[in-house]
Scaffold this motif. Structure first.
Motif, PDB file in Angstrom:
ATOM      1  N   HIS A 217       1.129  -1.574  -0.078  1.00 13.35           N
ATOM      2  CA  HIS A 217      -0.145   0.193   0.137  1.00 13.35           C
ATOM      3  C   HIS A 217       0.949   1.233  -0.243  1.00 13.35           C
ATOM      4  O   HIS A 217       1.890   1.321   0.478  1.00 13.35           O
ATOM      5  CB  HIS A 217      -1.224   0.307   1.502  1.00 13.35           C
ATOM      6  N   GLY A 292      -3.384   4.941   0.664  1.00  9.91           N
ATOM      7  CA  GLY A 292      -2.670   4.116   0.628  1.00  9.91           C
ATOM      8  C   GLY A 292      -4.022   3.483   2.359  1.00  9.91           C
ATOM      9  O   GLY A 292      -3.773   2.444   2.106  1.00  9.91           O
ATOM     10  N   LYS A 320      -9.357  -0.972   1.274  1.00 16.19           N
ATOM     11  CA  LYS A 320      -7.774   0.481   1.655  1.00 16.19           C
ATOM     12  C   LYS A 320      -8.034  -0.259   2.554  1.00 16.19           C
ATOM     13  O   LYS A 320      -9.254  -0.533   3.764  1.00 16.19           O
ATOM     14  CB  LYS A 320      -8.092   1.496   1.249  1.00 16.19           C
TER      15      LYS A 320
END
Length: 392
Positions: A217, A292, A320
């Motif tokens: 991420h 992220g 996410k």
């Protein structure tokens, strides 16, 4: 049936109260009988000083369904400014309904006084009163002050208002089951627990996104929403950002502690924290998709152990990891419904830093959560419960 629908926030304002009540209002239109009229009394967009949007003072949705918006005087986001603004709304709303009669009054309230206004009007009309409670105002506002004298004074002032308001209610909906023990003394009312939910705009983006189960991420955390004492961002973001120079923290919104947050960022000389003004939901979705991590935080006050942040529901529609600094009922809800959330104790920057450094990249499928908390389904049931409350 003649319905009065009171909400301080309504479209096109950008906040949880606006999204919740606009969606519920539209569901209520679909559920009502042909001879039912609805008057909405609300405000022009005012949640954030830095956000402005076009709206009409009087808007006819269809025959018998009218939205009246009150233009508030300019005010800051501090307590004094909010008191002045609400007093104006209260007086203007009383004027608007002065010569009208209602069978049912619905009031949605996070700050008690919209519910108080609803109670006043319901008493005058001998109408059914349906309250939708999104926060326990007295408990929350008293706790944020350090002065014992001020706490005592506020309690003394707010307690009878609270009793007057809730003891008149025929039905009370609580958005969080964490509120249950606080309200059980008002046993003259029936109760429901319709939570906040997920709007179609977020469900659409979820369905259009390719699922991602495990990947690296971006080291970017995004928070969007109010920046007030309740969020306590000044107690967690600068402290964590100073220990994570490789991460970028993007904070979108406005509120009473944004200045304090900016001052702390400047004091620490941080270059990895960005403060941005509020944006539209469409823009927000694009920012979430680029993030992220999605971040939320509540201050370490006992009152906030009862609440359930609405932000969780929209965050869950993105592939996410969610990073949440909450305790109490919200933490319990997350463990049961969103177990892959990076959960840490409010204001504990050390725990937050460790969670991010040790994150394994795994995300679970949230399809069942999204189906369970679809706002359209929740509001269909809630709109029916509003109509039923008058029939009982």
């Amino acid at each position: 049936m003649r319905i009065l629908f009171l909400t301080y926030y309504f479209e096109p304002d950008l906040c949880a109260g606006s999204f919740r009540n606009t969606s519920l209002f539209k569901a209520l239109i679909k559920s009502k009988s042909v001879d039912t009229t609805i008057d909405v009394i609300t405000t022009f967009p005012n949640r954030y000083d830095s956000f402005d949007a076009n709206a009409k003072a009087r808007e006819v949705y269809e025959e018998g369904v009218v939205v009246h918006r009150v233009q508030l005087p300019k005010h800051g986001s501090g307590l004094k400014g909010q008191i002045i603004a609400f007093k104006y709304f209260y007086n203007q709303a009383r004027q608007l309904v002065r010569d009208r009669e209602y069978d049912l009054v619905y009031a949605s309230s996070s700050r008690l006084f919209t519910a108080f206004l609803g109670s006043k009007i319901a008493r005058k009309n001998k109408a059914t009163l349906y309250l939708d409670i999104r926060d326990i105002f007295r408990e929350s506002v008293v706790e944020i002050f350090n002065s014992k004298a001020l706490k005592f004074g506020l309690n003394l002032f707010l307690r009878p208002i609270e009793k007057y308001t809730f003891s008149r209610a025929n039905h009370i909906n609580l958005v969080s089951k964490g509120f249950q023990t606080y309200f059980k003394k008002y046993n003259q009312a029936s109760f429901t627990y319709y939570t906040n939910g997920i709007d179609q705009i977020f469900i659409d983006q979820f369905e259009a996104t390719i699922p991602v189960v495990n990947h690296v991420h971006k080291k970017t955390l995004i928070y969007a929403g109010n920046m007030g004492e309740g969020q306590g961002l000044d107690k967690i973001i600068p402290q964590a950002a100073s220990k994570l120079p490789e991460y970028t923290f993007i904070l979108i919104g406005d509120g009473g502690t944004k200045v304090k947050l900016r001052e702390e960022i400047q004091r620490l000389g941080l270059i990895n924290v960005e403060l941005r003004d509020p944006v539209t939901r469409k823009q927000l979705i694009e920012l979430y998709q680029e993030a992220g991590f999605l971040f939320l935080h509540l201050n370490d006050y006992k009152a906030f152990e009862r609440v359930l942040p609405s932000k969780l529901f929209e965050y869950a529609t993105f592939n996410k990891p969610i990073v949440a600094g909450v305790g109490g009922y919200a933490a319990q809800f997350i463990k049961e419904e969103l177990p892959d959330t990076l959960l840490f104790k409010p204001t504990d920057s050390v725990e937050l830093v460790n969670l991010l450094k040790n994150f394994n990249g795994l995300i679970t499928d949230k399809s069942s959560f999204i189906s369970k908390f679809n706002r359209a389904s929740i509001n269909q049931l809630m709109s029916m419960s509003i109509i039923k409350a008058h029939e009982e």
